[in-house]
Design an enzyme around this catalytic site. Sequence first.
Site, short mmCIF file in Angstrom:
data_model
loop_
_atom_site.label_atom_id
_atom_site.label_comp_id
_atom_site.label_asym_id
_atom_site.label_seq_id
_atom_site.Cartn_x
_atom_site.Cartn_y
_atom_site.Cartn_z
N HIS A 1 0.84 -1.20 0.00
CA HIS A 1 0.00 0.00 0.00
C HIS A 1 0.87 1.25 0.00
O HIS A 1 2.07 1.20 0.33
CB HIS A 1 -0.89 0.04 1.25
CG HIS A 1 -2.10 -0.84 1.15
ND1 HIS A 1 -2.07 -2.17 1.49
CD2 HIS A 1 -3.37 -0.57 0.75
CE1 HIS A 1 -3.28 -2.69 1.29
NE2 HIS A 1 -4.08 -1.75 0.84
N LYS B 1 -0.46 4.77 4.71
CA LYS B 1 -1.29 3.79 5.44
C LYS B 1 -0.76 3.58 6.85
O LYS B 1 0.44 3.42 7.05
CB LYS B 1 -1.34 2.47 4.66
CG LYS B 1 -2.32 1.49 5.27
CD LYS B 1 -2.77 0.44 4.28
CE LYS B 1 -3.74 -0.53 4.91
NZ LYS B 1 -5.02 0.11 5.31
P1 NAD Z 1 -7.80 9.61 5.54
O1 NAD Z 1 -6.91 9.86 6.70
O2 NAD Z 1 -7.48 10.26 4.22
O3 NAD Z 1 -9.31 10.02 5.90
C1 NAD Z 1 -9.90 9.82 7.16
C2 NAD Z 1 -10.81 11.01 7.41
O4 NAD Z 1 -11.58 10.78 8.59
C3 NAD Z 1 -10.02 12.33 7.64
O5 NAD Z 1 -10.52 13.34 6.80
C4 NAD Z 1 -10.27 12.61 9.11
O6 NAD Z 1 -10.27 14.00 9.43
C5 NAD Z 1 -11.66 12.01 9.29
N1 NAD Z 1 -12.01 11.79 10.70
C6 NAD Z 1 -11.21 11.34 11.71
N2 NAD Z 1 -11.89 11.37 12.86
C7 NAD Z 1 -13.15 11.81 12.58
C8 NAD Z 1 -14.30 12.06 13.36
N3 NAD Z 1 -14.32 11.85 14.70
N4 NAD Z 1 -15.42 12.53 12.75
C9 NAD Z 1 -15.43 12.77 11.41
N5 NAD Z 1 -14.34 12.57 10.62
C10 NAD Z 1 -13.22 12.09 11.21
O7 NAD Z 1 -7.85 8.03 5.38
P2 NAD Z 1 -8.38 7.17 4.14
O8 NAD Z 1 -7.23 6.79 3.26
O9 NAD Z 1 -9.57 7.81 3.53
O10 NAD Z 1 -8.78 5.81 4.89
C11 NAD Z 1 -9.73 5.81 5.95
C12 NAD Z 1 -9.95 4.38 6.42
O11 NAD Z 1 -10.55 3.61 5.38
C13 NAD Z 1 -8.67 3.61 6.79
O12 NAD Z 1 -8.96 2.77 7.89
C14 NAD Z 1 -8.39 2.79 5.55
O13 NAD Z 1 -7.60 1.65 5.80
C15 NAD Z 1 -9.79 2.43 5.15
N6 NAD Z 1 -9.98 2.00 3.77
C16 NAD Z 1 -10.83 0.96 3.56
C17 NAD Z 1 -11.13 0.52 2.29
C18 NAD Z 1 -12.17 -0.56 2.11
O14 NAD Z 1 -12.46 -0.95 0.96
N7 NAD Z 1 -12.79 -1.03 3.18
C19 NAD Z 1 -10.53 1.14 1.19
C20 NAD Z 1 -9.65 2.21 1.40
C21 NAD Z 1 -9.40 2.64 2.72
#
Ligand code: NAD
Length: 270
Positions: free
Chosen positions: A157, A161
């Site tokens: 990744h 991450k």
């Molecule tokens: P990122 O850090 O870019 O985004 C996370 C967002 O959540 C940020 O904007 C942050 O400010 C916000 N956030 C944090 N605490 C919060 C709260 N209390 N209230 C509202 N917003 C809040 O991360 P990302 O790359 O978008 O990934 C997020 C998660 O999704 C990770 O755990 C990642 O591994 C997962 N993910 C899962 C899949 C899937 O298919 N299931 C795919 C991609 C990413």
Amino acid sequence: MSDLKIGIVGCAGRMGRMLVNQVTQTHGCIVCGGVEPAGSPFIGQDIHALAGLDPTGIIVAGDTEALFDLSDAVIDFTAPAVSVAHAKIAANSGTILVIGTTGISNEEQAEIMACGKATVIVQGANMSLGVNLLAQLTKKVAALLDDDFDIEVLEMHHHHKVDAPSGTALLLGKAAAEGREVDHDTVADRGRDGITGARKKGDIGYAVLRGGNVVGEHTVMFAAENERIEITHKAGDRSIFARGAVRAALWAKGKPVGNYDMMDVLGLGD
Ligand code: NAD
């Protein structure tokens, strides 16, 4: 039928912006709002403009409870403790919750499962059709081969991450354990360094690479003497996860309360 109103928590994140885009492009649903945590510089900005679309006047808010009250479904790709808190809010408001967050501990997972007694929760460590198919294949291959075949899961990744092995790698390892009818946590070898000794027969090993902007690549290997089977999935961009999450939210409408996964949504269950 009226459009499903979808709220996006973490709407300024990498996946959050992708989700705003995907909901906007999908027939049968609309973005009704989005939140970021208190103090975020994104609060007050136009949610669609942040996602690279024409502004609509819907702004990033800070009141999570209000978003759940306003939404038919909320999609959450944030962080483990945050998703647990959101599951509790969803249980109180009766809002559908789709969780894509990874790195969730067993204790946190138990809390989310408990909330599934009061509302519909769909969770997927990987929301893409391809990876869920890969998980099914992994389970089937693992069921057919004995432990002369060493199972290893390799993932790579992007360098942002924060959790390892990835939720998807663990999903695949768990599918292999299920196929082999063994307890995953007992056989999982999640990291090797130094004089580790020989590989233990029956273990499911994990190897993790981080670098650049790789969206997500996963290979499950079944390695025996003189032959090796490898099954690989490569994600081209994050839209595949957003597409799956929006599909999950639409699928969840009208379902009985409970905990569901992407196998249910995609109809890939046994
Ligand atoms: P990122 O850090 O870019 O985004 C996370 C967002 O959540 C940020 O904007 C942050 O400010 C916000 N956030 C944090 N605490 C919060 C709260 N209390 N209230 C509202 N917003 C809040 O991360 P990302 O790359 O978008 O990934 C997020 C998660 O999704 C990770 O755990 C990642 O591994 C997962 N993910 C899962 C899949 C899937 O298919 N299931 C795919 C991609 C990413």
